[in-house]
Design an enzyme around this catalytic site. Structure first.
Site, PDB file in Angstrom:
ATOM      1  N   ASP A  54       0.843  -1.204   0.000  1.00  0.00           N
ATOM      2  CA  ASP A  54       0.000   0.000   0.000  1.00  0.00           C
ATOM      3  C   ASP A  54       0.878   1.254   0.000  1.00  0.00           C
ATOM      4  OD1 ASP A  54       0.917  -0.163   2.594  1.00  0.00           O
ATOM      5  OD2 ASP A  54      -1.040   0.156   3.533  1.00  0.00           O
ATOM      6  N   SER A  55       2.203   1.066   0.038  1.00  0.00           N
ATOM      7  CA  SER A  55       3.118   2.185  -0.207  1.00  0.00           C
ATOM      8  C   SER A  55       2.804   2.840  -1.545  1.00  0.00           C
ATOM      9  CB  SER A  55       4.576   1.708  -0.188  1.00  0.00           C
ATOM     10  OG  SER A  55       4.760   0.607  -1.044  1.00  0.00           O
ATOM     11  N   ASP A  93      -0.932  -6.235  -0.047  1.00  0.00           N
ATOM     12  CA  ASP A  93      -1.306  -5.579   1.220  1.00  0.00           C
ATOM     13  C   ASP A  93      -2.810  -5.435   1.348  1.00  0.00           C
ATOM     14  OD1 ASP A  93       0.824  -4.966   2.896  1.00  0.00           O
ATOM     15  OD2 ASP A  93       1.300  -3.090   1.863  1.00  0.00           O
ATOM     16  N   LYS A 121      -0.657  -9.350   3.265  1.00  0.00           N
ATOM     17  CA  LYS A 121       0.143  -8.754   4.351  1.00  0.00           C
ATOM     18  C   LYS A 121      -0.743  -7.804   5.147  1.00  0.00           C
ATOM     19  CE  LYS A 121       3.669  -5.677   3.652  1.00  0.00           C
ATOM     20  NZ  LYS A 121       3.167  -4.509   4.400  1.00  0.00           N
ATOM     21  N   GLU A 123      -0.747  -5.266   8.859  1.00  0.00           N
ATOM     22  CA  GLU A 123       0.117  -4.585   9.824  1.00  0.00           C
ATOM     23  C   GLU A 123      -0.450  -4.686  11.227  1.00  0.00           C
ATOM     24  OE1 GLU A 123       0.713  -0.506   8.667  1.00  0.00           O
ATOM     25  OE2 GLU A 123       1.462  -1.044   6.674  1.00  0.00           O
ATOM     26  N   GLU A 190       9.974  -3.773  10.206  1.00  0.00           N
ATOM     27  CA  GLU A 190      10.338  -2.478   9.611  1.00  0.00           C
ATOM     28  C   GLU A 190      10.898  -1.534  10.669  1.00  0.00           C
ATOM     29  OE1 GLU A 190       7.511  -0.684   6.938  1.00  0.00           O
ATOM     30  OE2 GLU A 190       8.617   1.202   6.875  1.00  0.00           O
TER      31      GLU A 190
HETATM   32  O1  KIV Z   1       3.706  -1.083   1.522  1.00  0.00           O
HETATM   33  C1  KIV Z   1       4.879  -1.465   1.424  1.00  0.00           C
HETATM   34  O2  KIV Z   1       5.531  -1.327   0.379  1.00  0.00           O
HETATM   35  C2  KIV Z   1       5.490  -2.097   2.574  1.00  0.00           C
HETATM   36  C3  KIV Z   1       6.959  -2.339   2.557  1.00  0.00           C
HETATM   37  C4  KIV Z   1       7.701  -1.077   2.690  1.00  0.00           C
HETATM   38  C5  KIV Z   1       7.386  -3.353   3.553  1.00  0.00           C
HETATM   39  O3  KIV Z   1       4.819  -2.397   3.512  1.00  0.00           O
END
Ligand code: KIV
Length: 272
Positions: A54-55, A93, A121, A123, A190
């Protein structure tokens, strides 16, 4: 640097592959990326895991944080990455507040898997154990993400190193153990001190994927924008691999090489 027009990965990478790599002491490489051509190039350069993070809210869409990212945006990019890459393990994510309850997580993880991801993924720490169990019991592999969790940036008071001091370090260790016990297949660490990255890695059966977590994690992940020098104020843990390599495949190959040889991250990219 030239690269072959075929995959550098011999076989499809699965959760078993990365667990076996940990057992064999062989490091694997992860890149966060968001589109089909880059996904294809990552496969050709031997990147075992691609993360549709989600970056993308910050790297592609221009937001200040990952909080505005929607399920629809994630699905759009996961589908594109899945079209471009046939052999890497694709991790997708779940964005902000789409897994606040285990039931909500199940609905949204299903969408991410149906878009082409092989793993989701999420968090958070021990509080997510029930969610991890709900998903993994139903056949959805989960990578948990602890330490600096960008979706909680306002609660954390900024993008800051986590796990400094005995109490915080102990909590992160407990989080990692609880998530493994709940069935997680991998954990992203992280922005934590390198010593804590090592301690958690040494005490888990599942692989750890570090970003600013020292050299001792089982894998490293970087965001493609950082690898290619596209980030105006890059984080300390990142490295611009394009500047020396001169082209994109060269940069990716150098990153793969440096992770596997234990050369990246160097002392400039770790936290004490
Ligand atoms: O969203 C993302 O790209 C991430 C990585 C930086 C681990 O969570």
């Amino acid at each position: 640097m030239a690269y072959a027009d075929t995959s550098a990965l011999e076989k499809n990478v699965t959760v078993l592959t990365i667990r076996k790599m940990k057992q064999a002491g062989e490091k694997f490489v992860t890149v966060a990326l968001y589109d089909a051509p880059m996904a294809a190039m990552a496969e050709k350069c031997g990147v075992e895991v691609v993360l549709v993070g989600d970056s993308l809210g910050m790297t592609v869409l221009g937001y200040d944080s990952t909080i505005p990212v929607t399920m629809e945006q994630m699905i759009y990019h996961i589908e594109a990455v899945a079209r471009g890459n046939k052999k890497s393990l694709i991790m997708g994510d779940l964005p902000f507040m789409t897994y606040a309850t285990p039931e909500q997580a199940l609905v949204n993880a299903t969408r991410v898997m149906q878009a082409g991801a092989h793993m989701v993924k999420i968090e958070g720490g021990a509080w997510l154990a029930e969610t991890v169990q709900m998903l993994t019991d139903r056949g959805i592999p989960v990578c948990a993400h602890i330490g600096l969790t960008p979706q909680s940036v306002h609660k954390l008071g900024g993008f800051r190193v986590q796990g400094r001091g005995d109490e915080q370090a102990k909590q992160l260790y407990i989080d990692a153990k609880s998530l493994e016990e709940a069935g997680a297949d991998a954990i992203v660490l992280e922005c934590v001190p390198a010593t804590l990255g090592k301690q958690i890695t040494d005490n888990l059966e599942i692989p750890t994927i570090g970003i600013g977590a020292g050299i001792e994690t089982d894998a490293q992940v970087l965001v493609i924008n950082d690898i290619l020098g596209l980030t105006p104020n890059p984080p300390k843990f990142s490295k611009n691999f394009l500047v020396e390599a001169g082209d994109i495949p060269g940069a990716l190959k150098q990153y793969v090489h440096d992770v596997k040889q234990g050369v990246f991250p160097g002392s400039d990219q770790i936290f004490e």
